[in-house]
Design an enzyme around this catalytic site. Structure first.
Site, PDB file in Angstrom:
ATOM      1  N   TYR A  40      -1.228   7.019 -10.742  1.00 39.08           N
ATOM      2  CA  TYR A  40      -0.965   7.263 -12.165  1.00 39.08           C
ATOM      3  C   TYR A  40      -1.384   6.079 -13.015  1.00 39.08           C
ATOM      4  CZ  TYR A  40       3.098   4.136 -12.157  1.00 39.08           C
ATOM      5  OH  TYR A  40       3.904   3.030 -12.094  1.00 39.08           O
ATOM      6  N   ARG A  94      -8.819   1.315 -13.476  1.00 42.47           N
ATOM      7  CA  ARG A  94      -7.818   1.075 -12.427  1.00 42.47           C
ATOM      8  C   ARG A  94      -7.355   2.386 -11.807  1.00 42.47           C
ATOM      9  NH1 ARG A  94      -2.465  -2.274 -13.862  1.00 42.47           N
ATOM     10  NH2 ARG A  94      -1.989  -0.327 -14.931  1.00 42.47           N
ATOM     11  N   ARG A 136       3.174  22.082   3.084  1.00 48.24           N
ATOM     12  CA  ARG A 136       3.586  20.716   3.381  1.00 48.24           C
ATOM     13  C   ARG A 136       3.276  20.286   4.814  1.00 48.24           C
ATOM     14  NH1 ARG A 136       7.346  17.666   5.643  1.00 48.24           N
ATOM     15  NH2 ARG A 136       7.974  15.744   4.592  1.00 48.24           N
ATOM     16  N   HIS A 138       1.755  16.363   6.498  1.00 49.58           N
ATOM     17  CA  HIS A 138       1.468  15.009   6.023  1.00 49.58           C
ATOM     18  C   HIS A 138      -0.033  14.762   5.817  1.00 49.58           C
ATOM     19  CE1 HIS A 138       5.598  14.454   7.173  1.00 49.58           C
ATOM     20  NE2 HIS A 138       5.591  13.199   6.772  1.00 49.58           N
ATOM     21  N   LYS A 170      -1.607   1.813  -7.672  1.00 50.29           N
ATOM     22  CA  LYS A 170      -0.606   2.328  -8.620  1.00 50.29           C
ATOM     23  C   LYS A 170      -0.192   3.720  -8.159  1.00 50.29           C
ATOM     24  CE  LYS A 170       0.280   2.060 -13.608  1.00 50.29           C
ATOM     25  NZ  LYS A 170       1.612   1.474 -13.500  1.00 50.29           N
ATOM     26  N   GLU A 184       6.412  -9.828  -8.119  1.00 55.88           N
ATOM     27  CA  GLU A 184       6.308  -9.243  -9.467  1.00 55.88           C
ATOM     28  C   GLU A 184       7.612  -8.524  -9.771  1.00 55.88           C
ATOM     29  OE1 GLU A 184       3.373  -6.038  -9.663  1.00 55.88           O
ATOM     30  OE2 GLU A 184       3.956  -5.327  -7.668  1.00 55.88           O
ATOM     31  N   LEU A 223       0.671  -5.336  -8.233  1.00 62.13           N
ATOM     32  CA  LEU A 223      -0.264  -4.550  -9.032  1.00 62.13           C
ATOM     33  C   LEU A 223      -0.910  -5.532 -10.020  1.00 62.13           C
ATOM     34  CD1 LEU A 223      -1.190  -1.580  -9.698  1.00 62.13           C
ATOM     35  CD2 LEU A 223       0.262  -1.825 -11.710  1.00 62.13           C
TER      36      LEU A 223
HETATM   37  N1  PMP Z   1       3.581  -4.218 -11.609  1.00 64.53           N
HETATM   38  C1  PMP Z   1       4.081  -2.989 -11.386  1.00 64.53           C
HETATM   39  C2  PMP Z   1       4.713  -2.699 -10.070  1.00 64.53           C
HETATM   40  C3  PMP Z   1       4.023  -2.002 -12.385  1.00 64.53           C
HETATM   41  O1  PMP Z   1       4.513  -0.773 -12.172  1.00 64.53           O
HETATM   42  C4  PMP Z   1       3.452  -2.340 -13.637  1.00 64.53           C
HETATM   43  C5  PMP Z   1       3.426  -1.338 -14.759  1.00 64.53           C
HETATM   44  N2  PMP Z   1       2.566  -0.315 -14.518  1.00 64.53           N
HETATM   45  C6  PMP Z   1       2.934  -3.631 -13.830  1.00 64.53           C
HETATM   46  C7  PMP Z   1       3.017  -4.546 -12.788  1.00 64.53           C
HETATM   47  C8  PMP Z   1       2.300  -4.020 -15.132  1.00 64.53           C
HETATM   48  O2  PMP Z   1       1.020  -3.442 -15.256  1.00 64.53           O
HETATM   49  P1  PMP Z   1       0.368  -3.140 -16.676  1.00 64.53           P
HETATM   50  O3  PMP Z   1       0.326  -4.437 -17.427  1.00 64.53           O
HETATM   51  O4  PMP Z   1      -0.984  -2.647 -16.353  1.00 64.53           O
HETATM   52  O5  PMP Z   1       1.243  -2.128 -17.341  1.00 64.53           O
END
Ligand code: PMP
Length: 284
Positions: free
Chosen positions: A32, A51, A99, A101, A146, A178, A202
């Site tokens: 997403y 992305r 369903r 996997h 993501k 993060e 991410l």
């Molecule tokens: N890390 C994670 C795990 C996230 O879900 C997000 C938000 N999507 C971010 C970092 C920040 O990414 P962005 O600046 O692209 O929104």
């Protein structure tokens, strides 16, 4: 009237129907994106769409649209739903199939859905700063994707919220990676630190903008992991995301960050980010 984009069509929300056999529903088997809208304009849409394609490729999913088509679709959602400030959410799953996997055979078409929503900038929190809570990073090892599969992030965020915090800060083997839906930054002796973009985080689009702005402002940047202990004695901490922009952190667990007020470099970056949005919007 709320208009969604579902499987190639613009549909009123009341008429949207998604199959129970969608692999997003069973497995979170999809990816997403969230794109911010300022003044009716998409912000850094090309980076977000790029992305999305990267995440999809990493799970061997082919998106049935071009990048230009998706940007056009997102723009249309913004217009149809009269969004001034808000965001566009989009997701693509491996489609609808009984369903099992493994990937469906024969392959089925991916299911693409999107919507646009109003949402004000969190200006009050950006001025005051927020509290965060450290939690163990018990996610998988492909946090660079993501993925729709956000169970660990959901659990962590809930734990933080239950403790009166805005965000959970993931700690893996002692190192801050993060937030549950943000990237983390710290400032120590004028140097900006953040975890490098690898499989443990991410690579946020806002993170990348902030790194660029830091370099433009002449702030020294080190993309290297730092420990929770180091984070607890940083002069400043902040987090970034599409919706939270540059969000100051004034408390980590039981420890006040710096003077307990948003730090100087944080505020400088916040300001640079804000003026950059207005430039982008004005110049669009
Ligand atoms: N890390 C994670 C795990 C996230 O879900 C997000 C938000 N999507 C971010 C970092 C920040 O990414 P962005 O600046 O692209 O929104």
């Amino acid at each position: 009237m709320t208009v969604y984009f579902v499987d190639g069509q613009f549909v009123e929300k009341e008429h949207v129907s998604i199959s129970i056999d969608d692999r997003g529903y069973y497995f979170g088997d999809g990816v997403y994106e969230v794109i911010k809208v300022y003044d009716g304009e998409l912000y850094t849409s090309e980076e977000h769409i790029a992305r999305l394609f990267e995440s999809a490729a990493k799970i061997k999913l082919a998106i049935p649209y071009s990048e230009a088509q998706l940007i056009e679709m997102a723009k249309q959602l913004v217009v149809s739903n009269s969004i001034s400030v808000g965001h566009v959410y989009m997701q693509v799953t491996r489609g609808v199939a009984p369903r099992v996997h493994q990937f469906p055979t024969p392959a089925v078409a991916p299911m693409f859905t999107a919507y646009a929503l109003d949402g004000a900038r969190p200006t009050e929190e950006m001025q005051k700063g927020v509290k965060v809570k450290s939690v163990e990073d018990f996610r998988w090892l492909r946090c660079d994707i993501k993925s729709l599969n956000l169970l660990a992030n959901v659990m962590a965020k809930q734990e933080a919220v239950e403790s009166g915090c805005k965000e959970a800060v993931f700690v893996r083997d002692g190192y801050v990676t993060e937030g549950a839906s943000t990237n983390l930054f710290g400032v120590k002796d004028g140097v900006l630190y953040t975890h490098p973009a690898n499989n443990f985080i991410l690579n946020g689009i806002t993170r990348q903008v902030v790194l660029r702005l830091s370099r433009e402002l002449g702030v020294a940047v080190r993309e290297e992991p730092f420990t929770l202990e180091a984070a607890l004695v940083m002069d400043e901490l902040f987090m970034t995301s599409t919706t939270l922009e540059v969000m100051p952190i004034i408390q980590l667990d039981d420890k006040m960050v710096g003077s307990g007020r948003p730090g100087e470099i944080t505020l400088q970056l916040q300001k640079a980010f804000a003026s950059q949005i207005s430039t982008v919007v004005a110049g669009a």
